[in-house]
Design a protein around this motif. Structure first.
Motif, short mmCIF file in Angstrom:
data_model
loop_
_atom_site.label_atom_id
_atom_site.label_comp_id
_atom_site.label_asym_id
_atom_site.label_seq_id
_atom_site.Cartn_x
_atom_site.Cartn_y
_atom_site.Cartn_z
N ASN A 84 71.19 -55.10 3.05
CA ASN A 84 72.21 -55.19 3.65
C ASN A 84 72.06 -54.14 4.73
N GLN B 196 74.33 -61.06 9.66
CA GLN B 196 75.55 -62.07 9.79
C GLN B 196 76.05 -62.36 11.15
N ASP C 57 69.57 -62.39 8.91
CA ASP C 57 70.16 -63.63 8.87
C ASP C 57 71.61 -63.54 9.67
N GLY D 94 73.27 -61.29 -4.44
CA GLY D 94 73.56 -59.68 -4.57
C GLY D 94 72.70 -59.01 -3.47
C1 SAM Z 1 71.96 -63.86 -0.98
S1 SAM Z 1 72.85 -63.93 0.40
C2 SAM Z 1 72.81 -62.20 1.28
C3 SAM Z 1 72.14 -61.17 0.98
C4 SAM Z 1 72.65 -60.01 1.45
N1 SAM Z 1 73.45 -59.54 0.16
C5 SAM Z 1 73.61 -59.64 2.39
O1 SAM Z 1 74.53 -60.10 2.27
O2 SAM Z 1 73.23 -59.42 3.43
C6 SAM Z 1 71.73 -64.63 1.56
C7 SAM Z 1 72.28 -65.06 3.03
O3 SAM Z 1 73.07 -66.34 2.78
C8 SAM Z 1 74.08 -66.36 3.85
N2 SAM Z 1 75.24 -66.86 3.43
C9 SAM Z 1 75.85 -66.63 2.21
N3 SAM Z 1 77.17 -67.43 2.15
C10 SAM Z 1 77.18 -68.15 2.99
C11 SAM Z 1 78.06 -69.24 3.54
N4 SAM Z 1 79.17 -69.56 2.78
N5 SAM Z 1 77.62 -69.89 4.71
C12 SAM Z 1 76.62 -69.70 5.39
N6 SAM Z 1 75.79 -68.91 5.07
C13 SAM Z 1 75.77 -68.15 3.99
C14 SAM Z 1 74.17 -65.17 4.47
O4 SAM Z 1 73.63 -65.08 5.99
C15 SAM Z 1 73.22 -64.33 3.59
O5 SAM Z 1 72.64 -63.39 4.38
#
Ligand code: SAM
Ligand code: SF4
Length: 387
Positions: free
Chosen positions: A105, A130, A166, A71
């Protein structure tokens, strides 16, 4: 397994905020879009309730880290974050040097809330940048541009002592040269910590359908491996070596919260779809809560807790989980701890074969760790060593 608790034994609290402004097509995290808005106050009260129930169950602890993950926790009002942190402080002692991270974000709207989060007690942010490429950001379904993300990083740098961001690599059409340039630019913006994830095509996501239909082509295994090796090299040269398969930091700047998971310590998880590992007496419990936000809310309001899974792990399961998590770390694991958890050695014959293949090594102080060439095949190494 008898776990002796001291005030220095790490104990972490994970708070899951399950809402996002839109759903990114690659993401399979427990995240939900609610166009009509949500009753934030009601959700925050449910977090307070679930924390109270957890505290009543486990008793006194000293909290070494707190993580607001999602989230998109940066959609929360700073006052909501403060209420939740106050609730944690009411039930447990918070260590004077506790790490309090919030995942954000990097949009301009969210950056305006950073000061409020700092005032509420957050001392570290993790930004989901990202990509540093506008075309890639569009393709990833992101709502921010590169410039907006870099502006958010700059705001984070001003307000927080510690921040991380990230990036996702091994994206469609990405070449080694492009990634090398992007990564170097990212390192110049990062202070002490970067999370670098290879794009994973997760089942039940729009990317999965596109990939299956041949409309989304990602780097093949060989290029993926080269991108991974390049990542390790560029980061290590810049003083940000990998301390975990996807996480890079300067020495001492590792994310303490995630280390709690990887080192097999105890953590409470609250909020929809949160996982926890609780040590009670000589038993270790694996917990999981209801994933759908509204169902979780109603469950907590009715019963005080959103738990849907609450199982005792057997010593063998605990030991295997310790391997699975610990071998992700560059520091590896202490075989003696594995023995203490389940009463047997990691199979010496299997270790010998993997050592022969160059996938694992034993350090001078007796730790078992995966080598640089073993990391790309980590899953296979762990599967070999697990009981
Ligand atoms: C909970 S998520 C994101 C937090 C926040 N909502 C955002 O999108 O900035 C944590 C991290 O997992 C990584 N992530 C999510 N899905 C991914 C995927 N399918 N492949 C690689 N990394 C992924 C992304 O870099 C993301 O920032
Ligand atoms: S990547 Fe972040 S913003 Fe996108 S859907 Fe997942 S949790 Fe939400």
């Amino acid at each position: 397994m008898m776990v002796k608790m001291t005030s220095t034994t790490p104990f972490a609290v994970y708070v899951h905020w399950p809402f996002c402004l839109s759903k990114c097509p690659y993401c399979d995290f427990n995240s939900h879009v609610r166009h009509g808005g949500i009753d934030e106050g009601r959700f925050v009260r449910a977090f307070e309730t679930e924390l109270a129930t957890t505290a009543e169950r486990i008793g006194a602890r000293t909290v070494s880290s707190i993580f607001f993950g999602g989230g998109t926790p940066s959609l929360m009002l700073p006052s909501s974050v403060e209420i939740i942190l106050d609730a944690i402080a009411r039930h447990w002692t918070i260590a004077h040097d506790a790490e309090v991270t919030l995942e954000a974000n990097p949009t301009s709207v969210e950056a305006t809330r950073f000061r409020g989060y700092r005032a509420a007690g957050v001392n570290r942010v993790s930004l989901g940048v990202q990509a540093l490429d506008d075309t890639a950001l569009k393709e990833l379904g992101r709502l921010h541009s590169v410039q907006e993300a870099l502006d958010a990083v700059a705001v984070a740098r001003l307000i927080f002592d510690r921040y991380s961001f990230d990036l996702i690599y091994a994206r469609p059409r990405q070449t080694l040269e492009q990634w090398s340039a992007e990564l170097k630019r990212a390192i110049a913006e990062a202070a002490e910590h970067l999370s670098l994830y290879q794009l994973t095509i997760e089942p039940d996501t729009p990317f999965f359908g596109l990939h299956k239909a041949g409309k989304l082509i990602v780097p093949d295994e060989d290029l993926g491996r080269d991108l991974y090796d390049l990542t390790q090299q560029v980061c290590a040269d810049a003083g940000l070596p990998a301390y975990e398969i996807s996480n890079h930091a300067r020495a001492g700047a590792e994310c303490r919260h995630n280390l709690v998971y990887w080192r097999g310590h105890e953590y409470a998880g609250v909020g929809p779809g949160a996982h926890g590992r609780l040590n009670l007496g000589d038993r270790r419990f694996a917990t999981e809560t209801e994933k759908r936000p509204e169902s979780w809310l109603m469950r907590v309001e009715a019963t005080g807790s959103g738990l849907t899974v609450d199982e005792t792990l057997t010593p063998g399961e605990t030991a295997d989980e310790f391997l699975l998590m610990g071998l992700r770390l560059a520091e590896g694991i202490e075989p003696a701890r594995y023995h203490a958890l389940c009463g047997r050695e990691i199979d010496p014959k299997r270790v010998a074969v993997l050592r022969e293949e160059g996938a694992v090594e034993t350090t001078a102080d007796g730790r078992l760790r995966v080598t640089q060439s073993g990391f790309p095949v980590l899953d296979a190494v762990v599967a070999d060593l697990a009981a």
